[in-house]
Design a protein around this motif. Structure first.
Motif, PDB file in Angstrom:
ATOM      1  N   LYS A   1       0.786  -1.059  -0.045  1.00 38.81           N
ATOM      2  CA  LYS A   1       0.069   0.101  -0.128  1.00 38.81           C
ATOM      3  C   LYS A   1       0.764   1.194  -0.068  1.00 38.81           C
ATOM      4  CE  LYS A   1      -4.297  -1.889   1.798  1.00 38.81           C
ATOM      5  NZ  LYS A   1      -5.364  -1.444   2.687  1.00 38.81           N
ATOM      6  N   LYS A   2       1.774   1.160   0.945  1.00 43.27           N
ATOM      7  CA  LYS A   2       2.714   2.321   0.972  1.00 43.27           C
ATOM      8  C   LYS A   2       3.489   2.470  -0.247  1.00 43.27           C
ATOM      9  CE  LYS A   2       3.698   4.800   3.626  1.00 43.27           C
ATOM     10  NZ  LYS A   2       3.320   6.180   3.948  1.00 43.27           N
ATOM     11  N   ALA A   3       3.755   1.487  -1.153  1.00 49.07           N
ATOM     12  CA  ALA A   3       4.639   1.443  -2.322  1.00 49.07           C
ATOM     13  C   ALA A   3       3.833   2.140  -3.628  1.00 49.07           C
ATOM     14  CB  ALA A   3       4.970   0.052  -2.790  1.00 49.07           C
ATOM     15  N   THR A   4       2.407   1.707  -3.458  1.00 47.14           N
ATOM     16  CA  THR A   4       1.335   2.226  -4.373  1.00 47.14           C
ATOM     17  C   THR A   4       1.288   3.575  -4.303  1.00 47.14           C
ATOM     18  OG1 THR A   4       0.222  -0.151  -4.433  1.00 47.14           O
ATOM     19  CG2 THR A   4      -0.918   2.058  -5.108  1.00 47.14           C
ATOM     20  N   GLU A   5       1.140   4.086  -2.899  1.00 50.19           N
ATOM     21  CA  GLU A   5       1.023   5.417  -2.698  1.00 50.19           C
ATOM     22  C   GLU A   5       2.437   6.431  -3.032  1.00 50.19           C
ATOM     23  OE1 GLU A   5       1.608   8.083   1.319  1.00 50.19           O
ATOM     24  OE2 GLU A   5       0.342   6.164   1.712  1.00 50.19           O
ATOM     25  N   ILE A   6       3.524   5.963  -2.958  1.00 52.28           N
ATOM     26  CA  ILE A   6       4.646   6.663  -3.468  1.00 52.28           C
ATOM     27  C   ILE A   6       4.682   6.599  -5.001  1.00 52.28           C
ATOM     28  CG2 ILE A   6       7.002   6.533  -3.274  1.00 52.28           C
ATOM     29  CD1 ILE A   6       7.072   5.702  -0.418  1.00 52.28           C
ATOM     30  N   LEU A   7       4.369   5.627  -5.495  1.00 51.20           N
ATOM     31  CA  LEU A   7       4.318   5.395  -7.023  1.00 51.20           C
ATOM     32  C   LEU A   7       3.450   6.516  -7.440  1.00 51.20           C
ATOM     33  CD1 LEU A   7       4.315   1.619  -7.652  1.00 51.20           C
ATOM     34  CD2 LEU A   7       6.041   2.923  -8.384  1.00 51.20           C
ATOM     35  N   LYS A   8       2.484   6.623  -6.914  1.00 52.13           N
ATOM     36  CA  LYS A   8       1.163   7.710  -7.437  1.00 52.13           C
ATOM     37  C   LYS A   8       1.784   9.040  -7.294  1.00 52.13           C
ATOM     38  CE  LYS A   8      -2.883   5.051  -7.005  1.00 52.13           C
ATOM     39  NZ  LYS A   8      -4.167   4.559  -6.154  1.00 52.13           N
ATOM     40  N   LYS A   9       2.315   9.226  -6.099  1.00 55.75           N
ATOM     41  CA  LYS A   9       3.055  10.493  -6.073  1.00 55.75           C
ATOM     42  C   LYS A   9       3.970  10.946  -6.865  1.00 55.75           C
ATOM     43  CE  LYS A   9       2.219  10.937  -0.804  1.00 55.75           C
ATOM     44  NZ  LYS A   9       2.906  11.111   0.531  1.00 55.75           N
ATOM     45  N   MET A  10       4.770   9.938  -7.512  1.00 61.24           N
ATOM     46  CA  MET A  10       5.933  10.111  -8.392  1.00 61.24           C
ATOM     47  C   MET A  10       5.454  10.189  -9.796  1.00 61.24           C
ATOM     48  SD  MET A  10       8.743   7.325  -6.940  1.00 61.24           S
ATOM     49  CE  MET A  10       9.804   7.535  -8.459  1.00 61.24           C
TER      50      MET A  10
ATOM     51  N   ASP B   1       7.284  -3.902 -12.730  1.00 56.16           N
ATOM     52  CA  ASP B   1       8.499  -3.525 -13.826  1.00 56.16           C
ATOM     53  C   ASP B   1       9.657  -2.837 -13.291  1.00 56.16           C
ATOM     54  OD1 ASP B   1       7.707  -0.841 -12.949  1.00 56.16           O
ATOM     55  OD2 ASP B   1       6.319  -0.394 -14.987  1.00 56.16           O
ATOM     56  N   ALA B   2      10.724  -2.660 -14.116  1.00 55.15           N
ATOM     57  CA  ALA B   2      11.868  -2.070 -13.514  1.00 55.15           C
ATOM     58  C   ALA B   2      11.749  -0.749 -12.697  1.00 55.15           C
ATOM     59  CB  ALA B   2      12.754  -1.580 -14.655  1.00 55.15           C
ATOM     60  N   GLU B   3      10.953   0.108 -13.054  1.00 55.14           N
ATOM     61  CA  GLU B   3      10.516   1.367 -12.270  1.00 55.14           C
ATOM     62  C   GLU B   3      10.078   0.973 -11.133  1.00 55.14           C
ATOM     63  OE1 GLU B   3       9.374   5.682 -14.092  1.00 55.14           O
ATOM     64  OE2 GLU B   3       7.904   4.041 -14.483  1.00 55.14           O
ATOM     65  N   SER B   4       8.876   0.132 -11.192  1.00 56.45           N
ATOM     66  CA  SER B   4       8.138   0.032 -10.061  1.00 56.45           C
ATOM     67  C   SER B   4       8.974  -0.827  -8.983  1.00 56.45           C
ATOM     68  CB  SER B   4       6.822  -1.094 -10.425  1.00 56.45           C
ATOM     69  OG  SER B   4       5.729  -0.264 -11.063  1.00 56.45           O
ATOM     70  N   LEU B   5       9.900  -1.776  -9.360  1.00 57.36           N
ATOM     71  CA  LEU B   5      10.734  -2.313  -8.466  1.00 57.36           C
ATOM     72  C   LEU B   5      11.854  -1.572  -7.548  1.00 57.36           C
ATOM     73  CD1 LEU B   5      11.894  -5.329  -7.720  1.00 57.36           C
ATOM     74  CD2 LEU B   5      13.501  -4.997  -9.544  1.00 57.36           C
ATOM     75  N   GLU B   6      12.221  -0.348  -8.376  1.00 56.67           N
ATOM     76  CA  GLU B   6      12.964   0.410  -7.336  1.00 56.67           C
ATOM     77  C   GLU B   6      12.143   1.163  -6.209  1.00 56.67           C
ATOM     78  OE1 GLU B   6      14.597   3.427  -9.978  1.00 56.67           O
ATOM     79  OE2 GLU B   6      15.916   2.099 -11.068  1.00 56.67           O
ATOM     80  N   VAL B   7      11.115   1.362  -6.607  1.00 59.35           N
ATOM     81  CA  VAL B   7      10.101   1.911  -5.307  1.00 59.35           C
ATOM     82  C   VAL B   7      10.047   0.881  -4.417  1.00 59.35           C
ATOM     83  CG1 VAL B   7       7.873   2.934  -4.820  1.00 59.35           C
ATOM     84  CG2 VAL B   7       9.199   3.720  -6.992  1.00 59.35           C
TER      85      VAL B   7
END
Length: 259
Positions: free
Chosen positions: A43-52, A66-72
């Motif tokens: 949930k926190k990862a999803t929240e930060i991805l959306k902020k980005m 994907d590669a971008e999501s994996l970094e987060v």
């Protein structure tokens, strides 16, 4: 007499609720004997991805990494979430050590094979390094695993936390009497999803089939139950599902699963 080991997986809704998380970590720190904690952080990862400005990709409730999501995911799971949990456990006089499956080569996995859906850098567990984990436990440390593994070739992999907990319980059952706890926001497996008190207190293989036929166990509970019986069929002693109160030693309102 075989030493007992408690492996507790904490769900995302509890992690995101600071009050409930603090209550849980206090209860966890008071569990006697050897113990391991497993957590996600989706949930926190999803929240930060959306902020980005990155739109999370999900199929059937599962993340496409994907590669971008994996970094987060790595930053959130192994960094922010893991270290906050470890810090609070230390405040509770519980000598925790934060880990991923990469650390000490503790959890080996492979990139999920593409069938109908390409889940990207999602990992399926091949095995665990019970010797290294046992050495940590024997030295008085409490491992706190985030939901990351590796393929042994330098690639990090996002891995389902329920599965990691199950595989840890299986691998450690060679040396310990293992009990696996799935701790989330519900009091257990419910006869009526709208009634939090309608807990099925005990499920075995026979009653599980009946609950499946009656569609009482369905949707998101299905993969969790599959992990439970997979663990039990691989020598895990028992599995418990419930909210944080099942860890206090007083509550009887949770689900125990056996063969």
């Amino acid at each position: 007499m075989t030493e007992k080991l408690a492996i507790v997986k904490i769900g995302g809704n509890v992690i995101e609720n600071k009050t409930e998380l603090s209550k849980f970590l206090l209860l966890f720190s008071k569990i006697d004997g050897a113990k391991i904690l497993v957590h996600g952080g989706g949930k926190k990862a999803t929240e930060i991805l959306k902020k980005m400005g990155i739109v999370p990709k999900m199929v059937g409730g599962r993340r496409i990494t994907d590669a971008e999501s994996l970094e987060v995911v790595v930053m959130v799971y192994a960094g922010l979430t893991n270290k906050n949990i470890v810090a609070e456990l230390q405040a509770n006089k519980c000598n925790a050590i934060g880990l991923s499956g990469v650390d000490g080569n503790t959890i080996q996995a492979h990139k999920r094979f593409v069938k109908d859906i390409d889940y990207g850098f999602a990992g399926d567990v091949d095995g665990i390094n019970s010797e290294t984990i046992s050495s940590l436990l024997n030295s008085g440390l409490v491992p706190v695993f985030c939901a990351l593994t590796h393929d042994g070739k330098g690639q990090l992999l996002n891995t389902n936390a329920d599965t990691i907990a199950s595989e840890l319980a299986i691998g450690m059952s060679e040396n310990y009497e293992t009990t696996l706890y799935y701790c989330f926001e519900r009091k257990g497996v419910l006869m009526d999803i709208n009634d939090d008190e309608s807990v099925v207190k005990h499920i075995d293989s026979e009653s599980y089939k009946k609950l499946l036929d009656e569609k009482i166990i369905a949707d998101g509970m299905l993969p969790k139950m599959e992990n439970c019986f997979h663990a039990l069929n691989k020598n895990v002693d028992k599995v418990c599902i419930g909210d944080i109160s099942m860890l206090d030693g007083k509550s009887e309102l949770f689900t125990t699963i056996t063969l």
